[in-house]
Design a protein around this motif. Structure first.
Motif, PDB file in Angstrom:
ATOM      1  N   LEU A  14     -76.785-107.010 128.013  1.00  0.00           N
ATOM      2  CA  LEU A  14     -76.956-105.688 127.411  1.00  0.00           C
ATOM      3  C   LEU A  14     -75.818-105.385 126.432  1.00  0.00           C
ATOM      4  CD1 LEU A  14     -78.906-103.245 127.525  1.00  0.00           C
ATOM      5  CD2 LEU A  14     -77.379-102.265 129.245  1.00  0.00           C
ATOM      6  N   ARG A  22     -80.265-101.876 121.993  1.00  0.00           N
ATOM      7  CA  ARG A  22     -80.070-101.154 123.262  1.00  0.00           C
ATOM      8  C   ARG A  22     -80.881 -99.874 123.288  1.00  0.00           C
ATOM      9  NH1 ARG A  22     -74.818-102.929 122.566  1.00  0.00           N
ATOM     10  NH2 ARG A  22     -74.153-100.950 121.692  1.00  0.00           N
ATOM     11  N   ARG A  26     -83.936 -99.121 125.958  1.00  0.00           N
ATOM     12  CA  ARG A  26     -83.915 -97.928 126.820  1.00  0.00           C
ATOM     13  C   ARG A  26     -85.117 -97.022 126.557  1.00  0.00           C
ATOM     14  NH1 ARG A  26     -77.762 -97.947 126.047  1.00  0.00           N
ATOM     15  NH2 ARG A  26     -77.070 -98.799 128.027  1.00  0.00           N
TER      16      ARG A  26
END
Length: 97
Positions: A14, A22, A26
C-alpha cells in the motif's frame, strides 16, 4: 461495516502505491466492495474470484491493472464478516498472493 486486518506485506504494498492509486483502491473498497460484502453478492465489475494457486484467497480488481488479494478471517464481531487483506498493487502481486 466489516472488520478487517492487514498483513505486513499488504501494508508495504500500500505504501508503494501512488497517492492516486491508494485513493482509487480505498474508493472501490468503500463504494463497492463493502456494500457488496454486506449484500452477499459481488458486482461483476469487481471481478472477484478465488485463486487456484492459493485456496481460500480471493482477488479483487480495483483498476485496469489494480489488484488486491484477501481472505475471510474469523469473525471479530458476531454476524460481521472479517477480511484479511493480503496484497495490493498491479497484476504482478498474483505471483505471491
Amino acid at each position: 461495516m466489516p472488520t478487517f486486518e492487514t498483513l505486513p506485506r499488504f501494508a508495504t504494498d500500500l505504501r508503494q502505491l501512488s497517492a492516486t492509486q491508494r485513493r482509487r483502491f480505498r474508493r472501490v473498497v468503500i463504494d463497492a466492495f463493502v456494500p457488496d460484502l454486506r449484500n452477499g453478492v459481488f458486482r461483476p465489475g469487481l471481478r472477484i474470484k478465488g485463486l487456484r494457486s492459493a485456496p481460500g484467497v480471493y482477488e479483487l480488481t480495483w483498476a485496469p491493472d489494480g489488484r488486491a488479494t484477501w481472505e475471510y478471517g474469523d469473525e471479530k464481531v458476531r454476524g460481521t464478516r472479517h477480511i484479511i487483506w493480503r496484497r495490493v498493487g498491479t497484476h504482478t502481486i498474483l505471483t505471491g498472493p
